[in-house]
Design an enzyme around this catalytic site. Structure first.
Site, PDB file in Angstrom:
ATOM      1  N   ASP A  61       7.007  -6.184  -9.863  1.00 23.45           N
ATOM      2  CA  ASP A  61       6.500  -5.773  -8.546  1.00 23.45           C
ATOM      3  C   ASP A  61       7.599  -5.186  -7.657  1.00 23.45           C
ATOM      4  O   ASP A  61       7.363  -4.925  -6.470  1.00 23.45           O
ATOM      5  CB  ASP A  61       5.885  -6.982  -7.814  1.00 23.45           C
ATOM      6  N   ASP A  67       8.273  -5.536   0.785  1.00 27.98           N
ATOM      7  CA  ASP A  67       8.156  -6.987   0.943  1.00 27.98           C
ATOM      8  C   ASP A  67       9.495  -7.705   0.984  1.00 27.98           C
ATOM      9  O   ASP A  67       9.566  -8.856   1.394  1.00 27.98           O
ATOM     10  CB  ASP A  67       7.279  -7.555  -0.188  1.00 27.98           C
ATOM     11  N   ARG A  86       8.760 -12.925  -7.283  1.00 28.23           N
ATOM     12  CA  ARG A  86       9.337 -11.806  -6.541  1.00 28.23           C
ATOM     13  C   ARG A  86      10.631 -12.171  -5.799  1.00 28.23           C
ATOM     14  O   ARG A  86      11.272 -11.303  -5.217  1.00 28.23           O
ATOM     15  CB  ARG A  86       8.289 -11.238  -5.560  1.00 28.23           C
ATOM     16  N   ARG A 131       1.590 -15.548   1.564  1.00 26.24           N
ATOM     17  CA  ARG A 131       2.986 -15.206   1.259  1.00 26.24           C
ATOM     18  C   ARG A 131       3.960 -15.554   2.396  1.00 26.24           C
ATOM     19  O   ARG A 131       5.150 -15.721   2.153  1.00 26.24           O
ATOM     20  CB  ARG A 131       3.091 -13.705   0.981  1.00 26.24           C
ATOM     21  N   HIS A 161      -1.836  -8.938   2.738  1.00 25.42           N
ATOM     22  CA  HIS A 161      -0.854  -8.983   3.826  1.00 25.42           C
ATOM     23  C   HIS A 161      -1.497  -8.514   5.132  1.00 25.42           C
ATOM     24  O   HIS A 161      -2.535  -7.852   5.118  1.00 25.42           O
ATOM     25  CB  HIS A 161       0.311  -8.038   3.525  1.00 25.42           C
ATOM     26  N   CYS A 248       3.750  -0.345   1.245  1.00 30.10           N
ATOM     27  CA  CYS A 248       4.525  -1.236   0.345  1.00 30.10           C
ATOM     28  C   CYS A 248       5.632  -0.512  -0.392  1.00 30.10           C
ATOM     29  O   CYS A 248       6.599  -1.141  -0.830  1.00 30.10           O
ATOM     30  CB  CYS A 248       3.652  -1.836  -0.739  1.00 30.10           C
TER      31      CYS A 248
END
Ligand code: CIR
Length: 253
Positions: A61, A67, A86, A131, A161, A248
């Protein structure tokens, strides 16, 4: 805010092993590379100098670079991503940002994904999601408060998100899904609301007066047309399969 730089990362061959809830099938790496190239070119066409990092082995990812950090004009906050798979993405993003900004790191038990953070002028909306937790939001808020920023935590009830649902499309105009259409935290902003069948288009990116939006959302396009900005439509099908969108894929500053 006028952006001069963006950091991006090419999707790796293992991108299909990333996290997803989308049920849209496996992404095609070749198509993803073409879509990524078009994205990087669009940022460049908007007057931004684009850094393209190589894929990060073992982190499928990692091309969703947004992020791993939150970059303000004064400081870059290196996140502690909420997904275990991640967390290892952050050192390489910190290295890429160090030439540009002083860095401050979010520490456990705080978790934070940059996709939950919307900066509008000197205010940060920080989504509390699967998250991003309250501790992570507070660490971010405290890190930027010294530079004159205010912040509001906002529970994220739908979508991955906060920025899956809310994005700035002008200085005082937000594009939102219906979930946030009347949300009191967003009072004071003019709101353009995407229709329920076009929620994915809520993730539209404003870069130096240009709007970069996902292709295939005519109703949202028409609504955005009223803003009298240049609109760039990009195919994001392969990233959507992995729950990703336009914001993103870059860190802009
Ligand atoms: C993930 O679930 O973490 C990735 N597959 C997608 C991340 C998308 N990032 C973003 O919206 N900022």
């Amino acid at each position: 805010m006028r952006y001069t730089h963006a950091i991006t990362r090419r999707p790796g061959k293992e991108m299909a092993a990333g996290i997803t809830t989308s049920m849209l099938g496996a992404p095609d790496h070749k198509n993803a590379m073409d879509q990524f190239d078009a994205y990087a070119k669009s940022l460049s066409d908007c007057g931004v100098s684009v850094t393209v990092l190589d894929p990060l082995e073992g982190y499928p990812d990692a091309h969703f670079v947004e992020d791993a950090a939150v970059v303000t004009p004064d400081v870059a906050i290196i996140t502690n991503p909420g997904a275990a798979s991640r967390k290892g993405e952050v050192p390489s993003i910190a290295s890429a940002l160090e030439p540009f900004r002083k860095t401050v790191w979010v520490r456990p038990p705080g978790t934070l994904d940059g996709g939950d953070v919307l900066m509008v002028g000197h205010h940060l909306f920080i989504g509390l999601s699967d998250r991003t937790n309250e501790n992570g939001a507070r660490q971010l808020g405290e890190a930027v408060a010294g530079f004159g920023y205010t912040w509001t935590p906002v529970p994220v009830a739908a979508g991955l998100h906060f920025k899956s649902s809310v994005n700035a499309v002008g200085n005082d105009t937000l594009l939102t899904t219906q979930t946030f259409a009347d949300h009191p935290a967003l009072a004071g902003f003019h709101r353009i609301v995407v229709s329920p069948q076009e929620e994915y288009a809520g993730n539209t990116l404003l870069v130096n007066g240009h709007l970069i939006m996902p292709a295939g959302f005519p109703d949202t396009r028409q609504k955005l047309h009223a803003l009298d900005k240049h609109i760039i439509e990009l195919d994001t099908s392969e990233f959507r399969k992995m729950d990703g969108g336009l914001t993103c894929l870059s860190l802009r500053f």
